[in-house]
Write an enzyme that holds these catalytic residues in place. Structure first.
Site, PDB file in Angstrom:
ATOM      1  N   GLY A  18       0.734  -1.269  -0.005  1.00 36.78           N
ATOM      2  CA  GLY A  18      -0.054  -0.036   0.035  1.00 36.78           C
ATOM      3  C   GLY A  18       0.961   1.233  -0.028  1.00 36.78           C
ATOM      4  N   ARG A  20       2.733   4.219   1.365  1.00 38.55           N
ATOM      5  CA  ARG A  20       3.771   4.179   2.784  1.00 38.55           C
ATOM      6  C   ARG A  20       3.731   2.969   3.355  1.00 38.55           C
ATOM      7  NH1 ARG A  20       6.984   8.452   2.546  1.00 38.55           N
ATOM      8  NH2 ARG A  20       6.140  10.296   1.709  1.00 38.55           N
ATOM      9  N   HIS A  58      12.949   9.878  -1.687  1.00 38.31           N
ATOM     10  CA  HIS A  58      13.414   8.693  -1.962  1.00 38.31           C
ATOM     11  C   HIS A  58      14.994   8.889  -2.755  1.00 38.31           C
ATOM     12  CE1 HIS A  58       9.685   6.094  -2.951  1.00 38.31           C
ATOM     13  NE2 HIS A  58       9.392   6.716  -2.122  1.00 38.31           N
TER      14      HIS A  58
END
Lengths: 176, 176, 176
Positions: A18, A20, A58
């Site tokens: 999902g 996070r 990221h």
């Protein structure tokens, strides 16, 4: 870097989870079991500040052993053109699918081409994607089309993959 | 009450699951393996009749061996102030997170404090939370912020926990 | 057709999964382990072209060994009236629940009757349903009611079932 406790990185791994859920971080850890350099194929496009912040977060997590290539649309090409034997991480398929739909490409044809490329890749190739089908049916028809396309793509890739993981709260559950 | 078939209740357990997945009931059963009394820390606030009915249903299920304490916002305090050695159930983290956001508190700081408290708790402590990240990306920016905060909180708590369960249709899948 | 590698089809199996998770296809494969003919109880009603296409796709996948019966509302009756010993697949419970709510029937009573029928069925009976509770809380009150009813129904059926599967990307995870 592969320890005796870790199964070797297979040719094709699909990491689902999902929002996070920690799926990207887990996938990075999988790839980093193989010797560097590692190729990171990024599908994200920054349309707004929210996406920019997420991309920067990221990117900041990855050190110089990662080579980043952007492929918001030409994902199959990017995978095919990766150096033989070099571990590849694609993050993520649902953003790529969003880009394909926004660009009004032929979704079925693009997905079929991606699946064919993944089937033929020498690997190791790790694909990250969002599971989006476990909520209430969206009222928005485009969201329903997206959800259907993502679900079909995941089924096809899972069928081709040697390993499929479902990440919950940063922890992998082995599906295959 | 611990049977030979049940693993002893660890210091920290995280019970995740969807809406109406039976996660609260399963968590109550886990806590009830230890000798009573048990402390139930409730985070729900009844803003409307729907929530009132849900709170009443949960409350009606618990007998006199449960001591209930309300902690819609000061959750870390309530955990820290619980009697040493007494089993504690927190139900649930996503309602607490909603309260924190509605009160316009600093979400990152509040979550960090809660994670620190859970890491240091002597336990047994069982935390219940809703997994909310497996549907389509919400159109509402506040819902996206909530989903991100919940996902990060779950990752941090899962990392600290000895046991993580994902409840589906009332049945626990062991994640950790 | 049962191979030595496949566990025999139990009396009652619940197959849960997200949209386009491959749960129907997986359930069809389970039923097809038993000798034909197989009864397919379809709950879908085609209100629009999107549903018509989906029904046609599902129907096209099933060969002449399948007998199809439509039961958009009288699902418990259809299960009770199925020939003894004949494998039955119900696809799917969430569409049936939608029909029950749209017809303004008594949801709790209808669900209780279905659960009682499933408990008493001689089987083998395979029930397919959508897991819908793992996204953000829906803003729509009807969607919340639906989600709650589906969650309760899944819990009750999972409790009665010998086997419960959670299908991710076409692959079954064993919950029970």
């Amino acid at each position: 870097m592969t320890s005796s406790h870790t199964p070797p990185l297979p040719r094709l791994t699909l990491v689902l989870g999902g929002a996070r859920s920690g799926k990207s971080r887990h996938a990075e850890g999988l790839v980093a079991q193989a010797p560097p350099p590692w190729l990171y194929i990024a599908t994200a496009q920054a349309f707004d500040a929210e996406m920019e912040a997420r991309i920067a977060e990221h990117r900041g997590r990855r050190d110089a052993r990662w080579v980043t290539r952007d492929a918001p649309l030409a994902l199959a090409d990017a995978i095919r053109e990766s150096p033989p034997g070099q571990p590849v991480l694609v993050d993520c398929l649902t953003l790529w699918l969003t880009n394909v739909m926004l660009a009004e490409r032929d979704v079925a044809a693009e997905c079929a081409a991606l699946v064919a490329t993944a089937r033929e890749a020498s690997g190791p190739l790790v694909l990250v994607s969002n599971e989006v089908g476990l909520g209430i049916v969206p009222e928005n028809a485009l969201a329903r089309r997206f959800r259907d396309a993502a679900g079909r793509l995941h089924q096809d890739l899972a069928s081709a993959a040697e390993r499929v993981l479902f990440v919950v709260a940063g922890l992998p559950m082995t599906v295959k």
